[in-house]
Write a protein that holds these residues in place. Structure first.
Motif, mmCIF file in Angstrom:
data_model
loop_
_atom_site.group_PDB
_atom_site.id
_atom_site.type_symbol
_atom_site.label_atom_id
_atom_site.label_comp_id
_atom_site.label_asym_id
_atom_site.label_seq_id
_atom_site.Cartn_x
_atom_site.Cartn_y
_atom_site.Cartn_z
ATOM 1 N N ASP A 10 0.761 -1.106 -0.061
ATOM 2 C CA ASP A 10 0.021 0.228 -0.020
ATOM 3 C C ASP A 10 0.821 1.051 0.197
ATOM 4 O OD1 ASP A 10 -2.206 1.655 0.124
ATOM 5 O OD2 ASP A 10 -2.395 1.486 2.489
ATOM 6 N N ILE A 11 0.632 2.010 -1.097
ATOM 7 C CA ILE A 11 1.721 3.463 -0.931
ATOM 8 C C ILE A 11 0.739 4.602 -0.965
ATOM 9 C CG2 ILE A 11 3.614 1.992 -2.303
ATOM 10 C CD1 ILE A 11 2.386 3.197 -4.885
ATOM 11 N N ALA A 12 -0.224 4.443 -0.592
ATOM 12 C CA ALA A 12 -1.177 5.596 -0.440
ATOM 13 C C ALA A 12 -0.448 6.671 0.497
ATOM 14 C CB ALA A 12 -2.477 5.087 0.245
ATOM 15 N N ALA A 13 0.167 6.404 1.402
ATOM 16 C CA ALA A 13 1.081 7.769 2.187
ATOM 17 C C ALA A 13 2.108 8.196 1.456
ATOM 18 C CB ALA A 13 1.508 7.087 3.518
ATOM 19 N N GLN A 14 2.755 7.440 0.799
ATOM 20 C CA GLN A 14 4.040 7.850 -0.155
ATOM 21 C C GLN A 14 3.387 8.755 -1.261
ATOM 22 O OE1 GLN A 14 3.644 4.832 1.047
ATOM 23 N NE2 GLN A 14 5.541 3.884 1.693
ATOM 24 N N GLU A 15 2.305 8.019 -1.882
ATOM 25 C CA GLU A 15 1.611 9.284 -2.882
ATOM 26 C C GLU A 15 1.328 10.521 -2.220
ATOM 27 O OE1 GLU A 15 -1.394 6.473 -4.354
ATOM 28 O OE2 GLU A 15 0.133 5.759 -6.146
ATOM 29 N N GLN A 16 0.507 10.374 -1.075
ATOM 30 C CA GLN A 16 0.101 11.856 -0.540
ATOM 31 C C GLN A 16 1.362 12.590 -0.269
ATOM 32 O OE1 GLN A 16 -2.274 10.357 2.544
ATOM 33 N NE2 GLN A 16 -4.205 11.556 1.962
ATOM 34 N N ALA A 17 2.302 12.074 0.542
ATOM 35 C CA ALA A 17 3.465 12.729 0.638
ATOM 36 C C ALA A 17 4.262 13.529 -0.566
ATOM 37 C CB ALA A 17 4.761 12.065 1.478
ATOM 38 N N PHE A 18 4.660 12.389 -1.902
ATOM 39 C CA PHE A 18 5.065 13.245 -2.803
ATOM 40 C C PHE A 18 4.241 14.451 -3.509
ATOM 41 C CE2 PHE A 18 5.867 12.769 -7.520
ATOM 42 C CZ PHE A 18 6.928 13.271 -7.510
ATOM 43 N N GLU A 19 2.617 14.176 -3.578
ATOM 44 C CA GLU A 19 2.007 14.908 -4.034
ATOM 45 C C GLU A 19 1.980 16.444 -3.174
ATOM 46 O OE1 GLU A 19 -2.763 15.870 -5.196
ATOM 47 O OE2 GLU A 19 -1.912 13.655 -5.224
ATOM 48 N N GLY A 20 2.347 16.479 -1.914
ATOM 49 C CA GLY A 20 2.531 17.789 -0.905
ATOM 50 C C GLY A 20 3.808 18.257 -1.475
ATOM 51 N N PHE A 21 4.612 17.255 -1.815
ATOM 52 C CA PHE A 21 6.008 18.019 -2.018
ATOM 53 C C PHE A 21 6.091 18.604 -3.198
ATOM 54 C CE2 PHE A 21 9.930 17.126 -4.032
ATOM 55 C CZ PHE A 21 10.832 17.885 -3.260
ATOM 56 N N MET A 22 5.487 18.003 -4.259
ATOM 57 C CA MET A 22 5.385 18.874 -5.486
ATOM 58 C C MET A 22 4.432 19.950 -5.663
ATOM 59 S SD MET A 22 7.179 16.933 -7.551
ATOM 60 C CE MET A 22 6.776 17.795 -9.139
ATOM 61 N N LYS A 23 3.439 20.084 -4.797
ATOM 62 C CA LYS A 23 2.486 21.438 -4.615
ATOM 63 C C LYS A 23 3.453 22.474 -4.114
ATOM 64 C CE LYS A 23 -2.035 19.780 -4.450
ATOM 65 N NZ LYS A 23 -3.264 19.441 -3.406
ATOM 66 N N TRP A 24 4.214 21.895 -3.010
ATOM 67 C CA TRP A 24 4.999 22.915 -2.211
ATOM 68 C C TRP A 24 6.259 23.542 -2.977
ATOM 69 C CZ3 TRP A 24 10.340 22.819 -0.876
ATOM 70 C CH2 TRP A 24 10.724 23.660 0.069
ATOM 71 N N SER A 25 6.799 22.626 -3.974
ATOM 72 C CA SER A 25 8.017 22.807 -4.612
ATOM 73 C C SER A 25 7.480 23.768 -5.917
ATOM 74 C CB SER A 25 8.660 21.615 -5.421
ATOM 75 O OG SER A 25 9.092 20.764 -4.382
ATOM 76 N N THR A 26 6.417 23.380 -6.367
ATOM 77 C CA THR A 26 5.733 24.431 -7.537
ATOM 78 C C THR A 26 5.443 25.902 -6.903
ATOM 79 O OG1 THR A 26 4.864 22.541 -8.440
ATOM 80 C CG2 THR A 26 3.862 24.792 -9.151
#
Length: 44
Positions: A10-26
């Motif tokens: 289950d990689i739901a937590a990793q996907e959420q963390a990556f999406e948050g990181f991408m939003k912050w970086s953008t």
């Protein structure tokens, strides 16, 4: 020891963390560009 089976973790937590990181970086990149443009326009 159990065998590793590809694609079953289950990689739901990793996907959420990556999406948050991408939003912050953008947002940081856009803010940096805006600041640089502002400084270039209103430089004394």
């Amino acid at each position: 020891m159990s065998e590793h089976k590809h694609g079953e973790q289950d990689i739901a937590a990793q996907e959420q963390a990556f999406e948050g990181f991408m939003k912050w970086s953008t947002r940081v990149a856009v803010a940096s560009i805006v600041v640089l443009v502002f400084l270039a326009i209103f430089r004394t």
